[in-house]
Design a protein around this motif. Structure first.
Motif, PDB file in Angstrom:
ATOM      1  N   GLN A   1     -74.280 -13.111  52.315  1.00  0.00           N
ATOM      2  CA  GLN A   1     -72.810 -13.759  53.760  1.00  0.00           C
ATOM      3  C   GLN A   1     -71.325 -12.479  53.752  1.00  0.00           C
ATOM      4  O   GLN A   1     -71.711 -11.384  54.583  1.00  0.00           O
ATOM      5  N   GLU A   2     -71.620 -12.315  52.417  1.00  0.00           N
ATOM      6  CA  GLU A   2     -70.217 -11.188  51.923  1.00  0.00           C
ATOM      7  C   GLU A   2     -71.075 -10.470  51.939  1.00  0.00           C
ATOM      8  O   GLU A   2     -70.150  -8.452  53.010  1.00  0.00           O
ATOM      9  N   ALA A   3     -71.998 -10.046  51.681  1.00  0.00           N
ATOM     10  CA  ALA A   3     -72.197  -7.902  51.682  1.00  0.00           C
ATOM     11  C   ALA A   3     -72.645  -7.382  53.124  1.00  0.00           C
ATOM     12  O   ALA A   3     -72.463  -6.704  54.043  1.00  0.00           O
ATOM     13  N   GLY A   4     -73.004  -8.646  54.003  1.00  0.00           N
ATOM     14  CA  GLY A   4     -73.587  -8.519  55.938  1.00  0.00           C
ATOM     15  C   GLY A   4     -71.845  -8.248  56.641  1.00  0.00           C
ATOM     16  O   GLY A   4     -72.380  -7.420  57.079  1.00  0.00           O
ATOM     17  N   GLN A   5     -71.408  -9.425  56.094  1.00  0.00           N
ATOM     18  CA  GLN A   5     -69.991  -8.733  56.293  1.00  0.00           C
ATOM     19  C   GLN A   5     -69.212  -7.337  55.585  1.00  0.00           C
ATOM     20  O   GLN A   5     -68.323  -6.939  57.334  1.00  0.00           O
ATOM     21  N   SER A   6     -69.701  -7.068  55.019  1.00  0.00           N
ATOM     22  CA  SER A   6     -69.055  -6.013  54.948  1.00  0.00           C
ATOM     23  C   SER A   6     -69.909  -4.083  55.244  1.00  0.00           C
ATOM     24  O   SER A   6     -68.942  -3.535  55.717  1.00  0.00           O
ATOM     25  N   LEU A   7     -70.889  -4.583  55.498  1.00  0.00           N
ATOM     26  CA  LEU A   7     -70.982  -3.602  56.784  1.00  0.00           C
ATOM     27  C   LEU A   7     -71.383  -3.644  57.479  1.00  0.00           C
ATOM     28  O   LEU A   7     -70.727  -3.205  58.723  1.00  0.00           O
ATOM     29  N   ALA A   8     -70.943  -5.521  58.281  1.00  0.00           N
ATOM     30  CA  ALA A   8     -70.450  -5.263  59.804  1.00  0.00           C
ATOM     31  C   ALA A   8     -68.603  -5.244  60.287  1.00  0.00           C
ATOM     32  O   ALA A   8     -68.357  -4.556  60.898  1.00  0.00           O
ATOM     33  N   GLN A   9     -68.129  -4.866  59.074  1.00  0.00           N
ATOM     34  CA  GLN A   9     -66.388  -4.501  59.172  1.00  0.00           C
ATOM     35  C   GLN A   9     -66.872  -2.897  59.050  1.00  0.00           C
ATOM     36  O   GLN A   9     -65.544  -2.061  58.466  1.00  0.00           O
ATOM     37  N   LYS A  10     -67.703  -2.124  58.313  1.00  0.00           N
ATOM     38  CA  LYS A  10     -67.687  -1.505  58.200  1.00  0.00           C
ATOM     39  C   LYS A  10     -67.397  -0.381  56.722  1.00  0.00           C
ATOM     40  O   LYS A  10     -66.577   1.380  56.604  1.00  0.00           O
TER      41      LYS A  10
END
Length: 428
Positions: A261-270
């Motif tokens: 989830q944290e890795a996914g958020q890093s993608l979402a946050q560019k």
């Protein structure tokens, strides 16, 4: 040992005290499904209990909503952390399981059915079978030819990215490993972490191994390796890890302390440029940003196999052998098999696709439509490493081994020797 029935493109187009051994794990996790609306009967099939691994917010809401539409019985959902459920499934099924439980298709289903831990639902399939392709039925069938599983949703694995970032930087999807590496190097130059990566939970790295193995050695070798029929010290396996080691400099660092989830958020946050994961990564994107999410299939490594194989795991439901309300449980499984139920799920969860061939896909998002297209074009579809092999081998050998590799990627020879020795003791 159970034999798997692989999904091919041709087939597809045809058509986790007693409970987990630690009572405190489940205490306070249960949630009764919303009561039927006033004027709607609660049904006369008693109470049906559900053991669920849908612990993240979106899939949990999806299940709650779908179950709310089942009025033939009162339902009670017991939700357990996804990883805890999966790691303790054997003790769970041998203890005091709920009537119905969330689980996975293919080998993982067959493994527990063969041990007598699941209820035969062939009679249910006689009623609902017309809504599924033969491929989905194959993945629901035990080695004895009987059905034990109802497919609900599935999702492909691919390399995800934000279109706006790629448009701004001028990036284009790579077709080969050399192009992929060159792109990752360019992302580093541009100040991005090229590849989002996380393996705190143990299973995400399995997806990287799967795709590198299928791209390097082909689907048939991958399936044979998962079945314990190939040696982990084979040079072909070492080549997979050598390739992976060459990509490590582009991976998000400190992966063993990060959740998917944290890795996914890093993608979402560019903050990262791309992420190899299941389509459920969309759950980590704000709704307003989901149209900015796109993907490409992992590029070619060996021209002999191209990009013919992907992971596309199927999630669904089974009835435990110790179910107290089999009649009510079978009625609930029929409810899950309905296209309308699956339409609700895929509408609420942007990272899933409906398993029923009769489901209405007109409401799919652009991402979901692209996902369905990717699966339809694949020649071979794997279920994912921890679903395509014995659960004890996946949890006790592969999770710690891959985490060891992520932490110390230069220790390949000793690692593969250790895996092979442990495999020999499990696959007898």
């Amino acid at each position: 040992m159970a034999q798997r029935s692989p999904i091919t493109r041709r087939h597809l187009l045809l058509g986790a005290a007693a409970t987990f051994g630690v009572p405190a794990i489940l205490a306070g996790c249960g949630s009764e499904a919303p009561a039927p609306a006033p004027g709607r009967p609660g049904g006369d099939l008693g109470t049906v209990t559900i053991g669920s691994n849908a612990s993240d917010e979106i899939p949990k809401k999806s299940l709650d909503t779908v179950v709310k539409g089942f009025t033939q019985a009162t339902t009670r959902i017991n939700t357990v952390d996804h990883n805890t459920f999966q790691e303790n499934i054997n003790r769970y099924l041998r203890g005091t399981p709920e009537d119905v439980f969330t689980w996975f298709a293919g080998y993982r289903m067959q493994f527990f059915a063969e041990q007598g831990l699941a209820t035969d639902i062939s009679d249910v399939w006689q009623e609902i079978g017309g809504g599924y392709t033969q491929a989905f039925k194959d993945q629901s069938t035990g080695v004895d030819g009987k059905q034990y599983f109802i497919p609900f949703t599935y999702y492909p694995w691919a390399v995800f990215y934000r279109k706006s970032v790629w448009r701004e930087k001028g990036y284009t999807p790579p077709a080969t490993l050399d192009e992929f590496t060159a792109l990752a190097r360019k992302m580093k130059t541009d100040g991005l972490i090229p590849i989002a990566f996380a393996d705190k939970d143990g299973w995400p790295a399995m997806g990287t191994f799967d795709i590198l193995n299928m791209r390097t050695n082909g689907y048939d070798f991958h399936v044979s390796l998962m079945a314990g029929k190939e040696s982990w010290t084979d040079p072909r396996v070492k080549q997979v890890f050598d390739t992976w080691r060459g990509l490590m400099e582009f991976h998000q660092p400190a992966a063993l302390g990060r959740t998917w989830q944290e890795a996914g958020q890093s993608l979402a946050q560019k903050k990262t440029g791309m992420y190899l994961l299941g389509m459920f990564v969309a759950q980590q994107f704000p709704e307003a940003d989901r149209d900015d999410l796109d993907f490409f299939t992992f590029p070619e490594i060996n021209p002999a196999y191209g990009t013919d194989s992907i992971d596309a795991p199927i999630d669904g439901y089974m009835i435990s052998a110790k179910a107290k309300n089999v009649e009510g449980a079978k009625a609930l499984l029929k409810h899950f098999a309905q296209p309308a139920s699956q339409n609700i799920a895929t509408g609420l969860d942007p990272g899933t696709l409906a398993a029923s061939s009769q489901a209405d896909t007109s409401g799919y998002s652009a991402l979901q439509k692209r996902g369905a297209e990717l699966v339809s074009k694949a020649t071979h579809i794997a279920q994912f490493l921890d679903r395509d092999t014995r659960p004890d081998f996946a949890s006790t050998v592969m999770i710690p081994s891959l985490q060891s590799f992520v932490g110390e990627p230069d220790e390949i020879d000793s690692l593969l020797k250790s895996i092979e020795q442990q495999k020999a003791n499990i696959f007898r």
